[in-house]
Design a protein around this motif. Sequence first.
Motif, PDB file in Angstrom:
ATOM      1  N   SER A  93       0.781  -1.239   0.000  1.00 54.04           N
ATOM      2  CA  SER A  93       0.000   0.000   0.000  1.00 54.04           C
ATOM      3  C   SER A  93       0.810   1.286   0.000  1.00 54.04           C
ATOM      4  O   SER A  93       0.232   2.351  -0.006  1.00 54.04           O
ATOM      5  N   SER A  94       2.152   1.218   0.034  1.00 52.35           N
ATOM      6  CA  SER A  94       2.873   2.485   0.100  1.00 52.35           C
ATOM      7  C   SER A  94       4.198   2.501  -0.659  1.00 52.35           C
ATOM      8  O   SER A  94       4.635   3.559  -1.087  1.00 52.35           O
ATOM      9  N   THR A  95       4.860   1.384  -0.820  1.00 56.49           N
ATOM     10  CA  THR A  95       6.178   1.367  -1.429  1.00 56.49           C
ATOM     11  C   THR A  95       6.076   1.251  -2.942  1.00 56.49           C
ATOM     12  O   THR A  95       5.664   0.217  -3.459  1.00 56.49           O
ATOM     13  N   VAL A  96       6.438   2.320  -3.657  1.00 55.89           N
ATOM     14  CA  VAL A  96       6.451   2.281  -5.113  1.00 55.89           C
ATOM     15  C   VAL A  96       7.764   1.639  -5.535  1.00 55.89           C
ATOM     16  O   VAL A  96       8.839   2.172  -5.304  1.00 55.89           O
ATOM     17  N   LEU A  97       7.665   0.454  -6.138  1.00 57.12           N
ATOM     18  CA  LEU A  97       8.863  -0.283  -6.532  1.00 57.12           C
ATOM     19  C   LEU A  97       9.426   0.182  -7.864  1.00 57.12           C
ATOM     20  O   LEU A  97      10.615   0.377  -8.012  1.00 57.12           O
ATOM     21  N   THR A  98       8.560   0.283  -8.831  1.00 57.19           N
ATOM     22  CA  THR A  98       9.003   0.657 -10.167  1.00 57.19           C
ATOM     23  C   THR A  98       7.845   1.322 -10.897  1.00 57.19           C
ATOM     24  O   THR A  98       6.684   1.167 -10.508  1.00 57.19           O
ATOM     25  N   SER A  99       8.173   2.041 -11.946  1.00 57.02           N
ATOM     26  CA  SER A  99       7.128   2.723 -12.717  1.00 57.02           C
ATOM     27  C   SER A  99       7.604   2.865 -14.156  1.00 57.02           C
ATOM     28  O   SER A  99       8.764   2.620 -14.466  1.00 57.02           O
ATOM     29  N   GLY A 100       6.697   3.261 -15.004  1.00 55.82           N
ATOM     30  CA  GLY A 100       7.033   3.448 -16.402  1.00 55.82           C
ATOM     31  C   GLY A 100       5.968   4.273 -17.105  1.00 55.82           C
ATOM     32  O   GLY A 100       4.987   4.694 -16.497  1.00 55.82           O
ATOM     33  N   ASN A 101       6.170   4.474 -18.387  1.00 57.67           N
ATOM     34  CA  ASN A 101       5.257   5.287 -19.189  1.00 57.67           C
ATOM     35  C   ASN A 101       4.487   4.431 -20.178  1.00 57.67           C
ATOM     36  O   ASN A 101       4.993   3.422 -20.660  1.00 57.67           O
ATOM     37  N   VAL A 102       3.285   4.891 -20.488  1.00 54.17           N
ATOM     38  CA  VAL A 102       2.488   4.337 -21.573  1.00 54.17           C
ATOM     39  C   VAL A 102       2.501   5.403 -22.661  1.00 54.17           C
ATOM     40  O   VAL A 102       1.931   6.474 -22.492  1.00 54.17           O
ATOM     41  N   PRO A 103       3.201   5.148 -23.757  1.00 58.43           N
ATOM     42  CA  PRO A 103       3.336   6.190 -24.775  1.00 58.43           C
ATOM     43  C   PRO A 103       2.000   6.539 -25.427  1.00 58.43           C
ATOM     44  O   PRO A 103       1.139   5.682 -25.592  1.00 58.43           O
ATOM     45  N   ALA A 104       1.867   7.803 -25.783  1.00 60.20           N
ATOM     46  CA  ALA A 104       0.644   8.283 -26.435  1.00 60.20           C
ATOM     47  C   ALA A 104       0.757   8.080 -27.941  1.00 60.20           C
ATOM     48  O   ALA A 104       0.626   9.003 -28.724  1.00 60.20           O
TER      49      ALA A 104
END
Length: 160
Positions: A93-104
Motif C-alpha cells: 500500500s505504500s512502497t512504489v517499486l518501479t514505474s514506467g510510461n504508456v506512450p501516447a
Amino acid sequence: MPKVQKETDFLLRLADLEDAVAMLQRTKRGRDEVPFFPTSFRGLVYEDPTTWTTVWETILTPRMGTLSLGLMFVGDSVGGVNTGGEWQIILDSSTVLTSGNVPATFTYTFPSVPIDLTPYRGVDQLQVRVQTRRTSGATTGGLYGGGGAIGSSLRFARLL
C-alpha cells in the motif's frame, strides 16, 4: 481396480532418477505461477482516470526470492487524439517499486519487471498492486466518457 507395479530393476530406477536430477539442474530453481486479479468488472482492464487507479492486485506469501511480472499496456485513441499515461507497481500500500510510461502513440508496450522479495521473506501477507493513470489525450468521449483510457493486462506473474 488395476494395480501398477513399480519398476524393480535398479538400473532403470537409477536412469529415471538421473533424468529427474538433470531436469532440476537445467531449471535451477522452482517456479510458481501467481494469480493476479483485476479490480475492474471489465475483460481487458481499461481505466480513464487521471489519478492513480489500481487495475491488478494480489496478496502473496513470499517463499522465493523474486517475483517476475510481465505486463502489457496500451493507450487509447479518441477522435484521432492518442492517450498516454503512466504505470507503477506498489508493495504493501505504500512502497512504489518501479514505474514506467504508456506512450501516447496507440501502440502496445510490454514491460517485464523483476521484483526482489528477499526483504519481505518473513512477511505472511504481501500485497502487490499494479496502478495506471492517464496523463495525456482526449478529455471527453472514449470508452467510458472521461477521455482516452489506458488498457492493461498481465502476461505472466511468476515466483522464481
